[in-house]
Write a protein that holds these residues in place. Structure first.
Motif, short mmCIF file in Angstrom:
data_model
loop_
_atom_site.label_atom_id
_atom_site.label_comp_id
_atom_site.label_asym_id
_atom_site.label_seq_id
_atom_site.Cartn_x
_atom_site.Cartn_y
_atom_site.Cartn_z
N PHE A 78 -12.59 -3.53 -26.25
CA PHE A 78 -12.78 -4.94 -26.57
C PHE A 78 -14.21 -5.46 -26.50
N LEU A 79 -15.05 -4.93 -25.62
CA LEU A 79 -16.33 -5.55 -25.36
C LEU A 79 -17.53 -4.83 -25.96
N ASP A 80 -17.42 -3.59 -26.27
CA ASP A 80 -18.55 -2.81 -26.76
C ASP A 80 -18.88 -3.18 -28.21
N SER A 81 -20.11 -2.91 -28.62
CA SER A 81 -20.49 -3.22 -30.01
C SER A 81 -19.78 -2.31 -31.00
N ASN A 82 -19.29 -1.19 -30.55
CA ASN A 82 -18.51 -0.28 -31.40
C ASN A 82 -17.04 -0.29 -30.99
N SER A 83 -16.54 -1.43 -30.63
CA SER A 83 -15.18 -1.54 -30.10
C SER A 83 -14.13 -1.32 -31.17
N TRP A 84 -12.92 -1.18 -30.73
CA TRP A 84 -11.78 -1.00 -31.64
C TRP A 84 -11.64 -2.20 -32.56
N ARG A 123 0.82 -1.22 0.00
CA ARG A 123 0.00 0.00 0.00
C ARG A 123 0.85 1.27 0.00
N ASN A 124 2.06 1.19 0.51
CA ASN A 124 2.92 2.35 0.57
C ASN A 124 3.63 2.63 -0.76
N LYS A 125 3.56 1.70 -1.69
CA LYS A 125 4.20 1.91 -3.00
C LYS A 125 3.40 2.95 -3.79
N LYS A 126 4.13 3.80 -4.50
CA LYS A 126 3.49 4.89 -5.23
C LYS A 126 2.60 4.36 -6.36
N TRP A 127 3.06 3.38 -7.14
CA TRP A 127 2.30 2.85 -8.25
C TRP A 127 1.02 2.17 -7.79
N PHE A 128 1.07 1.54 -6.60
CA PHE A 128 -0.13 0.88 -6.07
C PHE A 128 -1.18 1.92 -5.67
N LYS A 129 -0.72 3.04 -5.13
CA LYS A 129 -1.66 4.10 -4.76
C LYS A 129 -2.34 4.67 -6.00
N ILE A 130 -1.59 4.81 -7.06
CA ILE A 130 -2.16 5.35 -8.29
C ILE A 130 -3.17 4.37 -8.89
N ILE A 131 -2.79 3.11 -8.98
CA ILE A 131 -3.65 2.10 -9.59
C ILE A 131 -4.88 1.82 -8.74
N SER A 132 -4.76 1.88 -7.42
CA SER A 132 -5.89 1.57 -6.56
C SER A 132 -6.86 2.75 -6.40
N ASN A 133 -6.55 3.86 -7.00
CA ASN A 133 -7.47 4.99 -6.97
C ASN A 133 -8.74 4.60 -7.73
N LYS A 134 -9.92 4.92 -7.17
CA LYS A 134 -11.16 4.47 -7.79
C LYS A 134 -11.40 5.10 -9.16
N TYR A 135 -10.93 6.30 -9.38
CA TYR A 135 -11.09 6.94 -10.68
C TYR A 135 -10.20 6.29 -11.74
N VAL A 136 -8.98 5.95 -11.35
CA VAL A 136 -8.07 5.27 -12.28
C VAL A 136 -8.63 3.89 -12.62
N LEU A 137 -9.13 3.18 -11.61
CA LEU A 137 -9.73 1.87 -11.87
C LEU A 137 -10.93 1.99 -12.81
N LEU A 138 -11.75 2.99 -12.58
CA LEU A 138 -12.91 3.20 -13.43
C LEU A 138 -12.50 3.51 -14.87
N ILE A 139 -11.48 4.32 -15.05
CA ILE A 139 -10.99 4.64 -16.40
C ILE A 139 -10.41 3.40 -17.08
N ILE A 140 -9.69 2.58 -16.35
CA ILE A 140 -9.11 1.35 -16.92
C ILE A 140 -10.22 0.40 -17.34
N ILE A 141 -11.23 0.22 -16.49
CA ILE A 141 -12.34 -0.67 -16.82
C ILE A 141 -13.11 -0.13 -18.02
N PHE A 142 -13.39 1.17 -18.02
CA PHE A 142 -14.11 1.79 -19.13
C PHE A 142 -13.33 1.66 -20.44
N GLY A 143 -12.02 1.90 -20.36
CA GLY A 143 -11.18 1.77 -21.55
C GLY A 143 -11.16 0.35 -22.09
N GLY A 144 -11.04 -0.62 -21.19
CA GLY A 144 -11.08 -2.03 -21.62
C GLY A 144 -12.41 -2.39 -22.25
#
Length: 105
Positions: free
Chosen positions: A32-38, A7-28
């Motif tokens: 890949f999964l949307d009907s208008n996907s890449w 938890r004290n690692k800087k990269w873990f704090k960034i990745i565990s942020n709820k907004y970053v997680l939401l952006i990663i999930i939305f981007g994925g």
């Protein structure tokens, strides 16, 4: 590595942020999964390229055919074309078709 150290690692704090997680999930989801996907857009772009190539091929063929039609306006050329392509003949005339054997032993 323990959870507190992780938890004290800087990269873990960034990745565990709820907004970053939401952006990663939305981007994925959008990639890949949307009907208008890449992936769908990539396939459609390939189809468009193939159709454009076909379009250009057929335009070239149409221009060749127009040139042939223009040549066939002359009666001598029309007779030549009919004799070569359709093996037509004049009355009381014989045609001999000679085929060459291209297979070599």
């Amino acid at each position: 590595m323990k959870l507190k150290e992780l938890r004290n690692k800087k990269w873990f704090k960034i990745i565990s942020n709820k907004y970053v997680l939401l952006i990663i999930i939305f981007g994925g989801w959008m990639l890949f999964l949307d009907s208008n996907s890449w992936l769908v857009h990539n396939e459609l772009n390939q189809e468009v390229e193939e159709l454009e190539e076909n379009r250009q091929y057929y335009k070239n063929e149409i221009s060749k055919d127009k040139a042939t039609i223009q040549q066939l306006q002359d009666s001598v050329e029309m007779e030549k074309f009919a004799r070569q392509q359709y093996y037509m003949k004049r009355p009381n005339e014989e045609i001999f078709i000679i085929e060459y054997d291209t297979i070599q032993d």
